[in-house]
Enzyme design. Structure first.
Site, mmCIF file in Angstrom:
data_model
loop_
_atom_site.group_PDB
_atom_site.id
_atom_site.type_symbol
_atom_site.label_atom_id
_atom_site.label_comp_id
_atom_site.label_asym_id
_atom_site.label_seq_id
_atom_site.Cartn_x
_atom_site.Cartn_y
_atom_site.Cartn_z
ATOM 1 C CG HIS A 121 -1.867 1.005 1.439
ATOM 2 N ND1 HIS A 121 -1.563 2.272 1.872
ATOM 3 C CD2 HIS A 121 -3.197 0.985 1.240
ATOM 4 C CE1 HIS A 121 -2.685 2.987 1.945
ATOM 5 N NE2 HIS A 121 -3.699 2.230 1.563
ATOM 6 C CG ASP A 198 0.732 -2.244 6.396
ATOM 7 O OD1 ASP A 198 -0.234 -2.448 7.151
ATOM 8 O OD2 ASP A 198 0.657 -1.542 5.366
ATOM 9 C CD GLN A 201 -6.621 -4.539 4.031
ATOM 10 O OE1 GLN A 201 -7.548 -5.320 4.248
ATOM 11 N NE2 GLN A 201 -6.833 -3.267 3.776
ATOM 12 C CE LYS A 224 -7.388 -0.618 6.476
ATOM 13 N NZ LYS A 224 -7.947 0.019 5.297
ATOM 14 C CB CYS A 362 -3.835 3.299 -1.528
ATOM 15 S SG CYS A 362 -5.134 4.487 -1.245
HETATM 16 N N1 C6P Z 1 -6.189 0.440 3.024
HETATM 17 C C1 C6P Z 1 -8.003 0.006 1.472
HETATM 18 O O1 C6P Z 1 -9.092 0.269 0.961
HETATM 19 P P1 C6P Z 1 -4.923 3.804 7.357
HETATM 20 O O2 C6P Z 1 -5.555 4.608 6.275
HETATM 21 O O3 C6P Z 1 -3.747 4.493 7.982
HETATM 22 O O4 C6P Z 1 -5.913 3.275 8.355
HETATM 23 O O5 C6P Z 1 -4.363 2.481 6.637
HETATM 24 C C2 C6P Z 1 -3.497 2.564 5.563
HETATM 25 C C3 C6P Z 1 -3.199 1.202 5.010
HETATM 26 C C4 C6P Z 1 -1.921 0.691 5.164
HETATM 27 N N2 C6P Z 1 -1.610 -0.545 4.767
HETATM 28 C C5 C6P Z 1 -2.513 -1.353 4.190
HETATM 29 C C6 C6P Z 1 -2.111 -2.735 3.785
HETATM 30 C C7 C6P Z 1 -3.826 -0.890 3.999
HETATM 31 O O6 C6P Z 1 -4.714 -1.685 3.428
HETATM 32 C C8 C6P Z 1 -4.175 0.430 4.402
HETATM 33 C C9 C6P Z 1 -5.541 0.970 4.146
HETATM 34 C C10 C6P Z 1 -7.557 0.781 2.686
HETATM 35 O O7 C6P Z 1 -7.295 -0.897 1.044
HETATM 36 C C11 C6P Z 1 -7.788 2.256 2.522
HETATM 37 S S1 C6P Z 1 -6.709 2.986 1.348
#
Ligand code: C6P
Length: 404
Positions: A121, A198, A201, A224, A362
């Site tokens: 991401h 990270d 997910q 999430k 993203c």
């Molecule tokens: N992915 C998706 O629709 P935040 O926004 O900080 O809570 O998470 C960012 C992020 C970082 N790493 C991974 C693997 C992610 O999937 C995400 C967030 C969402 O896939 C929103 S872009």
């Protein structure tokens, strides 16, 4: 066995209609829905004990402090961190990664290398690029194959005594691939590199054990995993958190302040400047409690069934191609219809009450690899059903007819 009727009653939003149709929510990888048990905790906070923490001697402040720190213990236990002070509250995965990347600017120089994967991401790419710009360190990339799996042979070749840090996601948001993080961590440690995983997910689907993984940093977001937005955590091994400089200056993160010199507070407060998302932290703990009541093994078994069913049904549609066919994957299906833009399909599905995400998710490098502008992504949670998948399949067939 998961009692799906009982589970669905916990999520009031699942009763609503969208465009006159019952909501089918398949955008769980973007944000999961919130059970009544967590909503109640949020309402209770603002109704009964809203106050700033760690500061007041009054009852409300003490109650809020106790609940906020109790939630930190819940998070510690859930991830099996050795110490509660190794759990840093942040606004989410993005901030957690930025905090670590900021800290490493003080530790790297231009002969150092850091390694990312092709499956990341943007949150786990851009902060490291910024770090490399600042320090002159070199960013290397573990490539992926057509299935959406990382090339572990190349990974082994990229590692050397120049490697200082490896950052990879536990599960890919765009394809659902579950990465072999145990092996990634072990190999990095063999050359003396630290590892950040990270887990944004992964945490809705599995219960990571940071000590068993022996990981240096593990990050995630509450939204999430049935919690609210705007809160998340950074787990860091004590020795690393002590080595990294503070991320932001302000109230709460100090020991003594004068105009001549400021000394910093110990962990975790060194990284928690300013008034935090108090209600969010408490609700994060409640979300973890809720998910553990359902049970992560039960969740994984049920979601695997949905993944298998959804994959089979979707592949029956002529011209539908799934991106991300790793052997080890979670309940995320990214796909396209031959000759049709994903955005058009997503818009028509919305008219039918079906929420999916369309676009690059993203994760532009993944789309570039497949030479596509984006995909339609259906991501299933433990409160979804096979009937909802049937509705998605019917919806896609209709959309395809309208757009062909
Ligand atoms: N992915 C998706 O629709 P935040 O926004 O900080 O809570 O998470 C960012 C992020 C970082 N790493 C991974 C693997 C992610 O999937 C995400 C967030 C969402 O896939 C929103 S872009």
């Amino acid at each position: 066995m998961l009692d799906i009727d009982k589970i669905r009653k916990d999520f009031p939003i699942l009763n609503r209609k969208v465009n006159g149709k019952p909501l089918v929510y398949f955008d769980n990888a973007a944000t999961s829905q919130t059970p009544q048990q967590v909503i109640d905790v949020i309402v209770d906070y603002y109704s009964n004990y809203n106050a700033n923490i760690h500061r007041g001697v009054h009852a409300l402040s003490q109650e809020a402090t106790d609940k906020y720190e109790a939630a930190r213990l819940t998070i510690q236990n859930h991830f099996n961190a050795k110490h509660a002070y190794e759990i840093i509250y942040t606004s989410g995965t993005t901030e957690s990664i930025n905090l670590v990347a900021h800290g490493f600017a003080a530790l790297l120089n231009k002969s150092d290398e850091v390694i990312v994967s092709a499956l990341e991401h943007h949150s786990n790419i851009v902060p490291w690029q910024m770090l490399c710009e600042k320090t002159g360190a070199t960013l290397k990339v573990i490539p992926m194959n057509q299935e959406g799996e990382l090339d572990m042979v190349v990974y082994a070749q990229l590692l050397s005594n120049k490697t200082k840090l490896v950052f990879v996601n536990h599960i890919s948001n765009a394809l659902g691939t579950i990465n072999p993080i145990e092996s990634i961590i072990k190999q990095a440690h063999n050359v003396g590199a630290a590892v950040l995983i990270d887990g944004a997910q992964a945490c809705p689907h599995v219960k990571p054990d940071v000590q068993a993984l022996n990981v240096d940093f593990y990050v995630t977001s509450a939204h999430k995993m049935c919690g609210p937005t705007g809160v998340g955590m950074l787990y860091g091994k004590q020795e690393w958190l002590e080595k990294l400089p503070p991320y932001q200056g302000g109230g709460e993160m100090i020991d003594q302040v004068s105009f001549e010199k400021t000394t910093y507070a110990g962990l975790p407060h060194k990284f928690e400047a300013g008034t935090p998302n108090i209600c969010g932290g408490i609700a994060f703990g409640a979300a973890i409690d809720y998910m553990n009541t359902v049970g992560f093994e039960t969740i994984a078994n049920y979601e695997n069934e949905l993944l298998k069913y959804g994959t089979e049904k979707l592949l029956e549609i002529d011209g539908l191609k799934i991106y991300g066919t790793a052997k080890n994957k979670t309940s995320v299906i990214s796909f396209n219809l031959d000759g049709i833009h994903p955005y058009d399909v997503g818009t028509l599905l919305d008219k039918m009450g079906i929420a999916v995400r369309t676009g690059h998710h993203c994760a532009q490098p993944i789309m570039d690899y497949f030479k596509i502008p984006g995909t339609i992504r259906a991501s299933f949670a433990f409160y979804n059903t096979k009937q909802e998948i049937d509705a998605l399949v019917e919806g896609i067939k209709k959309a395809k007819m309208m757009l062909s």
